[in-house]
Enzyme design. Sequence first.
Site, mmCIF file in Angstrom:
data_model
loop_
_atom_site.group_PDB
_atom_site.id
_atom_site.type_symbol
_atom_site.label_atom_id
_atom_site.label_comp_id
_atom_site.label_asym_id
_atom_site.label_seq_id
_atom_site.Cartn_x
_atom_site.Cartn_y
_atom_site.Cartn_z
ATOM 1 N N LYS A 180 4.077 -9.451 1.806
ATOM 2 C CA LYS A 180 5.192 -8.624 2.536
ATOM 3 C C LYS A 180 5.268 -7.144 1.851
ATOM 4 C CE LYS A 180 9.382 -7.447 1.769
ATOM 5 N NZ LYS A 180 9.192 -6.110 2.351
ATOM 6 N N GLU A 258 5.671 -7.757 -11.786
ATOM 7 C CA GLU A 258 5.359 -6.330 -12.352
ATOM 8 C C GLU A 258 6.661 -5.486 -11.965
ATOM 9 O OE1 GLU A 258 2.775 -5.496 -14.015
ATOM 10 O OE2 GLU A 258 1.506 -7.375 -13.781
ATOM 11 N N CYS A 292 6.075 3.387 -11.985
ATOM 12 C CA CYS A 292 6.736 2.552 -13.023
ATOM 13 C C CYS A 292 6.343 3.032 -14.560
ATOM 14 C CB CYS A 292 6.366 1.147 -12.764
ATOM 15 S SG CYS A 292 4.638 0.833 -12.610
ATOM 16 N N GLU A 389 15.326 3.965 -15.073
ATOM 17 C CA GLU A 389 14.108 4.707 -14.286
ATOM 18 C C GLU A 389 14.538 5.873 -13.376
ATOM 19 O OE1 GLU A 389 12.617 1.565 -12.159
ATOM 20 O OE2 GLU A 389 10.589 2.038 -12.836
#
Length: 486
Positions: A180, A258, A292, A389
């Site tokens: 997906k 991850e 990331c 982040e």
Amino acid sequence: MTRETLSLIRHQAFIDGVWSDSHHKKTFSIYNPATGDDIVQVPDMDAADTRRAVDSAHKAFTGWKALTGKERSAHIYKWHQLIVEHAEELAALVSLEQGKPMSESRAEVQVGADYALWAAEEAKRIYGDYIPAHKSNARIIVTKEPAGVVGAITPWNFPSSMVTRKVPMALAAGCTVVLKPAEDTPLSALALAALAEESGLPAGVFNVVTASGDSAPEVGSVLTGDSRVRKISFTGSTEVGRQLLAQSAPDIKKMSLELGGNAPFIIFDSADIDAAVQGLIACKLRNAGQTCVCANRIFVQSSIYDTVIENFNHSMGQLKIGAATDIGTDIGPLVNIQGVEKVESFIQDALAHGAQVKAGGNRHALGGNFFELTILSDMNDDMQCFSHEIFGPVAAFYRFENEQEAVDKANKTDYGLAAYVYSQDQAQIWRVMDGLDYGMIAVNEPMLTTELAPFGGVKHSGIGREGSKYGINEFTEVKYRLLGNC
Ligand code: NAP
């Protein structure tokens, strides 16, 4: 690069080797983030569609697993060749749906192809073990078996390479996959499926289910809840990863997560300042800061703090912001307006806590999702930028006095994905590498992604690795065979 030139655009999902609509015929739009234009509509699939994809992957598993590693290698290698042949078109598609400049999209497709090639090669080398037994007439043999059907979920920031980092490895190990992709960027995944189809991959081995953000939890519930899916491989936010882990717990599934990062980029006064600044430009601003592993907290030793910011500002000033289609574009837009709003709120929070804006700080004159390249100085630990982040083109600079303070501040986070160190003092480099609680550490280098090395994090940055021999093990289960009386 126009929509018409992209023959790999697909507007249906790919299940059991067939291009399919959702059973209820609902669709959602994919937009070009640089213009806001509607590119194409794709199926908005739900639980029933996802179950159909799992049926297909489950049915295909027996045949795919029975192939020799060499036969699976040949299939993956053909797919890899088509990826390479269509690299320019795949890159154009990444730029179209995600917004990054063509130079970066080409690099993404190349890295993805490298992962696919590595998987094709490694399919032949999934070795087991022969262990000296505990009895003289016994034999112990260990084999690595495919984990089973894999549910893979990928994010929007690398719409092509996140797919090629997972799927070829899973196939090499003998698994079949239901993927997906993200709501914003499913077209690269569908294009890769089209090339897999052209390569002759058997039906059901690789399925792609497209879904809107609203339908994603429903798709996720089937992938985590269906006991025929034995492995979840997810790349995305820590929040969603945690949710998928909890959902998979009742069925004790194998997990690779991850997740998010909060990378420190430490520049010591022993560093080559020019190299550090150029490294920081690449590490911080690639993909408009939406990676990331990009530098989230830039720690600079006090004596060189002002010089580093000044040099960084000068280099940053040479970069051109624009649409991927504009010649000379270095930095594209953010992927959507939510990304712009998040960056704005982080800057406001930093200013309220005493930061200074040295450059940028606002939405870009180009409008839409474009944001100015921004420098914040005088940052501290109380700001949102320190603990979250940023995911935008905002370079946040923190000052430190000594080595221990730099390591302690770098580790003062729940995340543990990538860390960067610039120093020319060998003893310091080893001490700092030993002290950093991160899955990946790059010294005097701003880019660490390669199929040859294990990519992944610790703590809230995830579980498991992608790439290298460590990555392929994520898709296998160990089977111990004891042969007695022989
Ligand atoms: P996200 O919101 O977690 O989404 C990632 C994927 O999960 C998308 O396909 C998303 O679908 C799907 N999803 C969301 N909610 C779900 C649910 N309840 N069940 C099943 N699937 C669900 O992350 P993102 O914003 O796309 O990506 C950015 C994040 O990814 C950042 O935190 C970044 O650090 C991380 N990332 C990590 C790595 C790494 O290797 N560690 C690499 C790249 C990115 P929709 O798009 O439809 O919501």
